[in-house]
Design an enzyme around this catalytic site. Structure first.
Site, PDB file in Angstrom:
ATOM      1  CD  GLU A 240      72.891  56.021 -60.117  1.00 23.88           C
ATOM      2  OE1 GLU A 240      72.513  57.127 -60.528  1.00 23.88           O
ATOM      3  OE2 GLU A 240      74.026  55.818 -59.643  1.00 23.88           O
TER       4      GLU A 240
ATOM      5  N   GLY B  75      78.003  63.525 -59.345  1.00 25.78           N
ATOM      6  CA  GLY B  75      76.552  63.558 -59.188  1.00 25.78           C
ATOM      7  C   GLY B  75      75.901  62.736 -60.278  1.00 25.78           C
TER       8      GLY B  75
ATOM      9  CB  THR C 286      73.443  66.911 -62.761  1.00 23.86           C
ATOM     10  OG1 THR C 286      72.274  66.437 -62.126  1.00 23.86           O
ATOM     11  CG2 THR C 286      73.744  68.323 -62.299  1.00 23.86           C
TER      12      THR C 286
ATOM     13  CE  LYS D 232      75.134  73.892 -55.214  1.00 26.21           C
ATOM     14  NZ  LYS D 232      74.779  72.715 -54.374  1.00 26.21           N
TER      15      LYS D 232
ATOM     16  CB  CYS E 275      78.446  56.274 -57.388  1.00 25.52           C
ATOM     17  SG  CYS E 275      80.083  56.428 -56.646  1.00 25.52           S
TER      18      CYS E 275
ATOM     19  CD  GLU F 138      84.961  60.382 -61.269  1.00 23.57           C
ATOM     20  OE1 GLU F 138      84.427  59.260 -61.411  1.00 23.57           O
ATOM     21  OE2 GLU F 138      86.086  60.651 -61.703  1.00 23.57           O
TER      22      GLU F 138
HETATM   23  P1  NAD Z   1      72.881  65.713 -58.519  1.00 18.16           P
HETATM   24  O1  NAD Z   1      73.430  65.596 -59.869  1.00 18.16           O
HETATM   25  O2  NAD Z   1      71.453  66.031 -58.354  1.00 18.16           O
HETATM   26  O3  NAD Z   1      73.627  66.847 -57.678  1.00 18.16           O
HETATM   27  C1  NAD Z   1      75.031  66.826 -57.431  1.00 18.16           C
HETATM   28  C2  NAD Z   1      75.501  68.232 -57.137  1.00 18.16           C
HETATM   29  O4  NAD Z   1      75.325  69.026 -58.310  1.00 18.16           O
HETATM   30  C3  NAD Z   1      74.744  68.960 -56.026  1.00 18.16           C
HETATM   31  O5  NAD Z   1      75.645  69.774 -55.310  1.00 18.16           O
HETATM   32  C4  NAD Z   1      73.755  69.820 -56.813  1.00 18.16           C
HETATM   33  O6  NAD Z   1      73.335  70.956 -56.105  1.00 18.16           O
HETATM   34  C5  NAD Z   1      74.589  70.204 -58.021  1.00 18.16           C
HETATM   35  N1  NAD Z   1      73.823  70.542 -59.231  1.00 18.16           N
HETATM   36  C6  NAD Z   1      72.592  70.119 -59.602  1.00 18.16           C
HETATM   37  N2  NAD Z   1      72.251  70.670 -60.788  1.00 18.16           N
HETATM   38  C7  NAD Z   1      73.295  71.434 -61.187  1.00 18.16           C
HETATM   39  C8  NAD Z   1      73.559  72.240 -62.334  1.00 18.16           C
HETATM   40  N3  NAD Z   1      72.676  72.361 -63.321  1.00 18.16           N
HETATM   41  N4  NAD Z   1      74.739  72.861 -62.426  1.00 18.16           N
HETATM   42  C9  NAD Z   1      75.665  72.731 -61.455  1.00 18.16           C
HETATM   43  N5  NAD Z   1      75.476  72.006 -60.335  1.00 18.16           N
HETATM   44  C10 NAD Z   1      74.297  71.348 -60.202  1.00 18.16           C
HETATM   45  O7  NAD Z   1      73.285  64.360 -57.799  1.00 18.16           O
HETATM   46  P2  NAD Z   1      72.847  63.850 -56.373  1.00 18.16           P
HETATM   47  O8  NAD Z   1      71.406  63.459 -56.449  1.00 18.16           O
HETATM   48  O9  NAD Z   1      73.291  64.847 -55.337  1.00 18.16           O
HETATM   49  O10 NAD Z   1      73.766  62.544 -56.208  1.00 18.16           O
HETATM   50  C11 NAD Z   1      73.391  61.283 -56.635  1.00 18.16           C
HETATM   51  C12 NAD Z   1      74.064  60.922 -57.929  1.00 18.16           C
HETATM   52  O11 NAD Z   1      75.471  61.067 -57.791  1.00 18.16           O
HETATM   53  C13 NAD Z   1      73.859  59.486 -58.328  1.00 18.16           C
HETATM   54  O12 NAD Z   1      73.565  59.429 -59.707  1.00 18.16           O
HETATM   55  C14 NAD Z   1      75.211  58.830 -58.077  1.00 18.16           C
HETATM   56  O13 NAD Z   1      75.496  57.709 -58.868  1.00 18.16           O
HETATM   57  C15 NAD Z   1      76.136  59.947 -58.355  1.00 18.16           C
HETATM   58  N6  NAD Z   1      77.427  59.728 -57.693  1.00 18.16           N
HETATM   59  C16 NAD Z   1      78.511  59.397 -58.472  1.00 18.16           C
HETATM   60  C17 NAD Z   1      79.739  59.168 -57.860  1.00 18.16           C
HETATM   61  C18 NAD Z   1      80.969  58.804 -58.671  1.00 18.16           C
HETATM   62  O14 NAD Z   1      82.060  58.858 -58.124  1.00 18.16           O
HETATM   63  N7  NAD Z   1      80.836  58.446 -59.936  1.00 18.16           N
HETATM   64  C19 NAD Z   1      79.845  59.271 -56.477  1.00 18.16           C
HETATM   65  C20 NAD Z   1      78.719  59.609 -55.733  1.00 18.16           C
HETATM   66  C21 NAD Z   1      77.504  59.842 -56.355  1.00 18.16           C
END
Ligand code: NAD
Length: 499
Positions: free
Chosen positions: A395, A234, A238, A181, A290, A256
């Site tokens: 963040e 993400g 979430t 996804k 991130c 992550e």
């Molecule tokens: P997000 O949490 O909004 O979304 C990430 C993914 O999860 C997307 O595909 C989204 O559609 C899906 N999603 C959203 N709500 C969901 C739910 N309730 N159930 C299942 N799936 C759901 O994150 P974003 O805005 O896309 O990304 C930015 C964030 O990601 C930042 O906080 C960043 O720090 C983090 N990030 C972490 C790493 C790491 O390795 N630790 C790497 C990259 C990004």
């Protein structure tokens, strides 16, 4: 160019069942450039069912065959690398040069790395423990690994194809079937990968890709009882929702999440040696990684000259059309996120922060014609805020970093660790033993000394505290997608043959 991102279900690209779509924008222009499937729980159920049907045969195939298919896919992506890089740059707003040099090569490397790793993966064997209460013989325990079932692989928008392959690569290598996804904000390269997986020869149902909103398609996937393992990258909020959804059925979970990473510049650093790396760690990909260093901690003995050099360097970063070869700073990936960055900077100023550079969208006329309605933000440095304030705790995930002076290494360590996150850090110093002493006390999954974003794919990757649960990378990833079976044997000799 208007593109439609279909779902991959059971070996074919399919329209979503209820025919609903989401717009996909080009951040550099603000224009709609395509659409992706707005899948619902029925599409998700079809994908999970296909993955479940494909699982017995896929998991029973020798690892060498699974690896060969991953390598086929990597080679096809290498053939189409330029097309992938262009799609990634248009979807995310990142400079095309970055998509070419980092995102796409790393995605290909991820697939090849896990293909190679699984080929050479041998069971752990523990010999020699005396058996208790039996024959007095000695034990031999073989830890077999069996693929865990259907894996849900959920990835974000900042490094779309890089992180998508980082999840599906080990899952498929380990023998899981997958429902991926990708982020609905940046769906194009995962769709291109899905199409190419058919060409590469993956059997139907082994890899499925579902597009749609997180709250709909993502939530349905996480809640589906046919999913055995969930790997998610993400936001922390979430991640917490996913952990709650997965807990009652004890599914395997790897999270992550976010970070608020410190960059620590010790007193014996020379400005020329550290400033280019520190700027890169703050602003690469518009600060939307991130691992970006968003809190720059500077020994007060060198604070004035470091500040001056950082400000000069940040102002010199070339912001512009991501498709131009000279561009170093592209667009912010969504309008919603640009507004969040804008609010965060306004809040920093409200809290007493002094904006040293940036702090605003670039003047429209400074942008090329094509990009005047795009979602850009100037690289921003802010000083004068205490470590405990909101700006230094939460963040922002954009091209915004704060400068914080410290008076001793001990104080720097306290500030670095004084957040709820623990993803990464970097320590910069001409005195390496001193830097190592500081590094060894940082609460983070990855600490770089005099470098940043250097990754050995064999090394465990993940966060402490609210930055995550579990580790990705190398054997940790393969272990996550498998269940262990410890077979303990004591030889008792065989009965003499009857003849
Ligand atoms: P997000 O949490 O909004 O979304 C990430 C993914 O999860 C997307 O595909 C989204 O559609 C899906 N999603 C959203 N709500 C969901 C739910 N309730 N159930 C299942 N799936 C759901 O994150 P974003 O805005 O896309 O990304 C930015 C964030 O990601 C930042 O906080 C960043 O720090 C983090 N990030 C972490 C790493 C790491 O390795 N630790 C790497 C990259 C990004």
């Amino acid at each position: 160019m208007s593109e439609t991102c279909l779902n991959l279900i059971d070996g074919a690209m399919r329209t979503p069942g209820r025919g609903a779509w989401l717009d996909v924008h080009e951040p550099a222009t603000g224009l709609v450039i395509g659409r992706c499937a707005a899948s619902d729980e029925i599409d998700v159920d079809r994908a999970v069912s296909a993955a479940r049907r494909a699982f017995p045969a896929w998991s029973a195939r020798p690892a060498t065959e699974r690896a060969a298919l991953l390598e086929n896919l990597a080679s096809i992506m290498e053939r189409d690398a330029e097309e992938l890089a262009l799609a990634e740059s248009r979807d995310t707003g990142k400079p095309l040069s970055l998509a070419r040099s980092m995102d796409v090569p790393r995605a290909i490397a991820n697939l090849r790395f896990f293909a190679e790793l699984v080929r050479d993966w041998v069971p752990d064997i523990y010999e020699g423990a005396p058996a208790m209460g039996g024959s007095g013989g000695r034990t031999r325990t073989v830890v077999q690994r069996a693929a865990g079932g259907v894996a849900a692989c959920i990835s974000p928008w900042n490094l779309p194809i890089y992180l998508f392959t980082w999840k599906i690569g080990p899952a498929l290598a380990a023998g899981c079937t997958v429902v991926g996804k990708p982020s609905e904000v940046t769906p194009r390269t995962a769709t291109m990968l899905a199409e190419r997986s058919i060409e590469a020869g993956f059997p139907p149902g082994v890899l499925n890709v579902i597009h749609g909103r997180g709250s709909e398609a993502g939530a349905a996937l996480v809640a589906h009882p046919g999913v055995s393992a969930i790997t998610f990258t993400g936001g922390t909020t979430t991640g917490a929702a996913i952990a709650r959804a997965a807990a009652p059925s004890f599914r395997r979970l790897s999270l992550e999440l976010g970070g608020k990473n410190p960059t620590i510049i010790l007193g014996d650093s020379t400005t020329e040696c550290v400033v280019p790396g520190v700027l890169r760690s703050a602003f690469l990909n518009q600060g939307q990684i991130c691992l970006c260093g968003s809190r720059i901690l500077v020994d007060q003995s060198i604070y004035p000259q470091v500040r001056e050099a950082l400000v000069e360097g940040a102002r010199a970063l070339r912001l512009g059309d991501p498709l131009e070869a000279s561009t170093e700073q592209g667009a912010i990936t969504s309008q919603e996120h640009l507004l969040k960055v804008e609010r965060s900077v306004a809040r920093a100023v409200e809290l007493g922060g002094r904006v040293l550079c940036g702090g605003a969208r670039p003047p429209r006329e400074s942008l090329p014609e094509r990009c005047r309605n795009g979602w850009f933000w100037q690289p921003t440095l802010i000083e004068g805020l205490p470590p405990q304030c909101e700006t230094n705790q939460e963040e922002i995930f954009g091209p915004v970093a704060t400068l914080i002076p410290f008076s001793s290494d001990e104080e720097a360590i306290d500030i670095a660790n004084g957040v709820r996150y623990g993803l990464a850090a970097s320590v910069w110093s001409g005195d390496e033993p001193r830097a190592q002493r500081v590094a060894s006390r940082i609460q983070a999954g990855t600490v770089w000394v005099n470098c940043w974003l250097v990754r050995d794919l064999r090394v465990p990757f993940g966060g402490w505290k609210e930055s995550g649960v579990g580790r990705e990378g190398g054997h940790d990833a393969l272990r996550f997608f498998t269940e262990s079976r410890a077979v303990c044997t004591v030889s008792i000799g065989s009965a003499p043959s009857a003849s």
